[in-house]
Design a protein around this motif. Structure first.
Motif, PDB file in Angstrom:
ATOM      1  N   MET A 430       0.829  -1.203   0.000  1.00 57.13           N
ATOM      2  CA  MET A 430       0.000   0.000   0.000  1.00 57.13           C
ATOM      3  C   MET A 430       0.867   1.258   0.000  1.00 57.13           C
ATOM      4  SD  MET A 430      -2.773   1.158   2.888  1.00 57.13           S
ATOM      5  CE  MET A 430      -1.460   1.239   4.124  1.00 57.13           C
ATOM      6  N   SER A 431       1.908   1.272   0.813  1.00 57.42           N
ATOM      7  CA  SER A 431       2.792   2.436   0.897  1.00 57.42           C
ATOM      8  C   SER A 431       3.543   2.664  -0.401  1.00 57.42           C
ATOM      9  CB  SER A 431       3.784   2.254   2.051  1.00 57.42           C
ATOM     10  OG  SER A 431       3.127   2.106   3.287  1.00 57.42           O
ATOM     11  N   ILE A 432       4.044   1.590  -0.999  1.00 52.24           N
ATOM     12  CA  ILE A 432       4.815   1.729  -2.229  1.00 52.24           C
ATOM     13  C   ILE A 432       3.909   2.101  -3.400  1.00 52.24           C
ATOM     14  CG2 ILE A 432       6.315   0.525  -3.850  1.00 52.24           C
ATOM     15  CD1 ILE A 432       7.604   1.279  -1.185  1.00 52.24           C
ATOM     16  N   VAL A 433       2.678   1.594  -3.414  1.00 57.64           N
ATOM     17  CA  VAL A 433       1.729   1.993  -4.463  1.00 57.64           C
ATOM     18  C   VAL A 433       1.449   3.495  -4.363  1.00 57.64           C
ATOM     19  CG1 VAL A 433      -0.666   1.818  -5.209  1.00 57.64           C
ATOM     20  CG2 VAL A 433       0.661  -0.253  -4.817  1.00 57.64           C
ATOM     21  N   ALA A 434       1.258   3.989  -3.134  1.00 59.14           N
ATOM     22  CA  ALA A 434       1.061   5.428  -2.945  1.00 59.14           C
ATOM     23  C   ALA A 434       2.277   6.202  -3.435  1.00 59.14           C
ATOM     24  CB  ALA A 434       0.794   5.726  -1.473  1.00 59.14           C
ATOM     25  N   HIS A 435       3.456   5.687  -3.137  1.00 60.31           N
ATOM     26  CA  HIS A 435       4.708   6.313  -3.553  1.00 60.31           C
ATOM     27  C   HIS A 435       4.791   6.442  -5.073  1.00 60.31           C
ATOM     28  CE1 HIS A 435       9.119   6.862  -3.821  1.00 60.31           C
ATOM     29  NE2 HIS A 435       9.054   5.957  -4.781  1.00 60.31           N
ATOM     30  N   TRP A 436       4.594   5.333  -5.775  1.00 55.43           N
ATOM     31  CA  TRP A 436       4.765   5.349  -7.229  1.00 55.43           C
ATOM     32  C   TRP A 436       3.596   6.034  -7.931  1.00 55.43           C
ATOM     33  CZ3 TRP A 436       9.177   4.832  -9.550  1.00 55.43           C
ATOM     34  CH2 TRP A 436      10.197   4.101  -8.948  1.00 55.43           C
ATOM     35  N   SER A 437       2.423   6.035  -7.322  1.00 51.54           N
ATOM     36  CA  SER A 437       1.302   6.782  -7.903  1.00 51.54           C
ATOM     37  C   SER A 437       1.632   8.266  -7.947  1.00 51.54           C
ATOM     38  CB  SER A 437       0.024   6.558  -7.084  1.00 51.54           C
ATOM     39  OG  SER A 437      -0.369   5.204  -7.122  1.00 51.54           O
ATOM     40  N   LEU A 438       2.263   8.751  -6.889  1.00 52.24           N
ATOM     41  CA  LEU A 438       2.640  10.162  -6.859  1.00 52.24           C
ATOM     42  C   LEU A 438       3.852  10.443  -7.741  1.00 52.24           C
ATOM     43  CD1 LEU A 438       1.950  10.917  -3.111  1.00 52.24           C
ATOM     44  CD2 LEU A 438       0.869  12.015  -5.072  1.00 52.24           C
ATOM     45  N   VAL A 439       4.742   9.453  -7.894  1.00 52.43           N
ATOM     46  CA  VAL A 439       5.836   9.615  -8.868  1.00 52.43           C
ATOM     47  C   VAL A 439       5.240   9.856 -10.252  1.00 52.43           C
ATOM     48  CG1 VAL A 439       7.757   8.480 -10.052  1.00 52.43           C
ATOM     49  CG2 VAL A 439       7.511   8.240  -7.586  1.00 52.43           C
ATOM     50  N   PHE A 440       4.242   9.040 -10.605  1.00 51.87           N
ATOM     51  CA  PHE A 440       3.586   9.190 -11.904  1.00 51.87           C
ATOM     52  C   PHE A 440       2.929  10.561 -12.016  1.00 51.87           C
ATOM     53  CE2 PHE A 440      -0.428   8.948 -14.304  1.00 51.87           C
ATOM     54  CZ  PHE A 440       0.079   8.679 -15.569  1.00 51.87           C
TER      55      PHE A 440
END
Length: 507
Positions: A430-440
């Motif tokens: 969940m944390s890493i998905v949030a991280h990469w979603s914001l990278v995008f």
């Protein structure tokens, strides 16, 4: 640029198996005492050198993630030049997709990584990330159109996202509490080193040589992972207790008493037997909810400061700012400062703690981005800034320094230690998905923000988020330095924290 993989494994442990393990550990202790040199006894400290080596081998996966992330900075100017192999000059929209598709791939890679690691083990799942990385470089070496670049970036992102989930979790599970912070800093350190590798090789080598070098650098990672041990936590989940004891003996040294650590790990595994490892377990307790808010907040602010927009478009930023310093050289200097400061963090994080570093990082990033925005605003107004051509490099270099000492490194460490084993899988993903979603989001919108808002307003917007990140770290983030999992969970359950809890603890 995390996290873990732990799904519920329903095991039944008989009294005889517990007795057998206890006898085995006790026998090993007696044997070690008997065979130890006269001047050595069984201790609780354990050796650290092999743990550092194992963490380094695993963190080489982070270096590949960093290489894929930094790839666009030196390559985008080439793709838009007359020397490009592309039949037509890519549009601004195509350039933004080349940059941001990596993040979408990372989301796809992060989601199943924890589940796969629970099925086949941490070690072999980390090794599997070499497959998308290899595919990425082969496509980049052979493609002749923009669509091939899209595919390569997306596939490479799958490997990067999975590595961000798996490596921090693995390191957190093999590390002793006293050096968990230092070992946790290995992932961001190698991640930053990968970015510098892209900056240097991409700036001074041809497109083909650059991508081939990125592929070759996979070899040390693959060879290193073959020789690292499996996570003792995962082995206990699979009821492979003797192997877990052997792994701990290898990691800590033969003169280390593993009995107490085995007992703590077994207690965690027994508790996991009654949990599903899903969102219900994660959000069903006050500690779980606080941990989730903490990690999602840290990952969000890590990206909302605009660091990946800077990484993806560093050369373009310096060219647009009319800096007196060569853009490629400036980019390399910025990357090197990040690596150096990440090494500094590895040395001090277990001494000064996580929270103070985050507060300092957020505060100083605000100053750096504010100054850079002021320079760019003066340039937009037509003011002569030729005497201050050094300011963009200074601001961005110092920005990278203060980012690295806090928000660049600490969130991955916190993720690896703040969740109990039964929810680490879903929480880390969940944390890493949030991280990469914001990278995008940040990398996709950055060119649009620059175009419609101007560079100055864009960086001032990022400065607002960095200011908020310092406030978030002060009021929300718990200090986890030197604490066991049980102590961290008890701290999260408390209703109020005194002001003294936010001070820097002595070494």
């Amino acid at each position: 640029m995390t996290a873990t993989a732990t799904v519920t494994v329903h095991t039944t442990e008989t009294a005889s198996s517990k007795l057998f393990l206890s006898d085995k550990i006790e026998c090993d202790k007696q044997e070690n005492v008997t065979n130890a040199p006269d001047n050595k006894t069984i201790t609780g400290k354990g050796r650290k050198r092999f743990q550092f080596l194992v963490a380094l081998c695993a963190a080489l996966g982070g270096m590949q993630a960093g290489i894929t992330l930094g790839w666009t900075s030196p390559i985008l100017p080439y793709l838009t030049s007359e020397d490009s192999f592309l039949p037509e000059k890519p549009s601004d929209t195509q350039i933004s997709w080349i940059s941001s598709l990596l993040a979408l791939g990372a989301i796809v890679g992060a989601l199943p990584a924890g589940k796969i690691a629970d099925l086949i083990g941490r070690k072999w799942t980390i090794l599997l990330t070499a497959v998308p990385f290899t595919t990425c470089w082969l496509i980049l070496l052979t493609t002749e159109n923009v669509f091939g670049l899209y595919v390569a970036r997306f596939v490479g992102g799958i490997g990067a996202g999975a590595a961000c989930v798996l490596v921090p979790v693995y390191i957190g599970e093999i590390a002793q509490t006293s050096i968990r912070g230092a070992l946790g800093a290995f992932f961001p350190l190698l991640f930053s080193s990968g970015i510098v590798f892209s900056y240097v090789i991409g700036a001074y080598c041809s497109y083909v040589v650059f991508n081939f070098a990125c592929w070759i650098i996979l070899l040390p990672f693959v060879l290193g992972v073959f020789f690292i041990p499996e996570s003792p936590m995962w082995l206990l989940q699979r009821d492979r207790k003797i192997q877990a004891a052997k792994v701990l003996t290898i990691l800590r040294g033969e003169h280390y008493d593993i009995a107490e650590e085995i007992t703590v790990l077994q207690d965690d595994v027994d508790r996991m037997a009654s949990a599903t490892g899903g969102f219900k377990d994660l959000l069903g307790t006050k500690a779980g909810r606080k941990a989730a808010v903490t990690c999602i907040g840290l990952m969000s602010f890590q990206q909302l400061c605009g660091v990946d927009a800077v990484l993806f478009y560093t050369v373009d930023i310096f060219e647009a700012a009319s800096s007196s310093i060569d853009p490629f050289l400036a980019t390399i200097i910025i990357g090197i400062t990040e690596v150096v400061m990440t090494i500094f963090v590895a040395a001090v994080i277990d001494r000064f703690g996580r929270k103070p570093l985050l507060i300092i990082s957020g505060t100083m990033m605000t100053v750096c981005l504010g100054v850079l925005g002021y320079y760019l605003k003066a340039q937009e107004k037509g003011t002569d800034v030729s005497d201050f051509g050094w300011l963009p490099l200074t601001s961005l270099a110092f920005f990278n320094i203060v980012f690295s000492i806090g928000y660049g490194s600490v969130p991955f460490t916190v993720i690896s230690e703040i969740f109990p084993p039964e929810t680490k899988g879903v929480a880390s993903s969940m944390s890493i998905v949030a991280h990469w979603s914001l990278v995008f989001a940040v990398t996709k919108l950055f060119p649009t923000m620059e175009k419609h808002m101007g560079q100055a307003a864009t960086f001032w917007t990022f400065a607002c988020f960095t200011a908020a990140s310092a406030v978030f770290a002060y009021f929300i983030v718990p200090e986890t330095k030197g604490k066991t999992l049980q102590e961290i969970q008890k701290k999260l359950e408390r209703k109020h924290k005194t002001r003294t809890e936010y001070s820097v603890e002595p070494a």
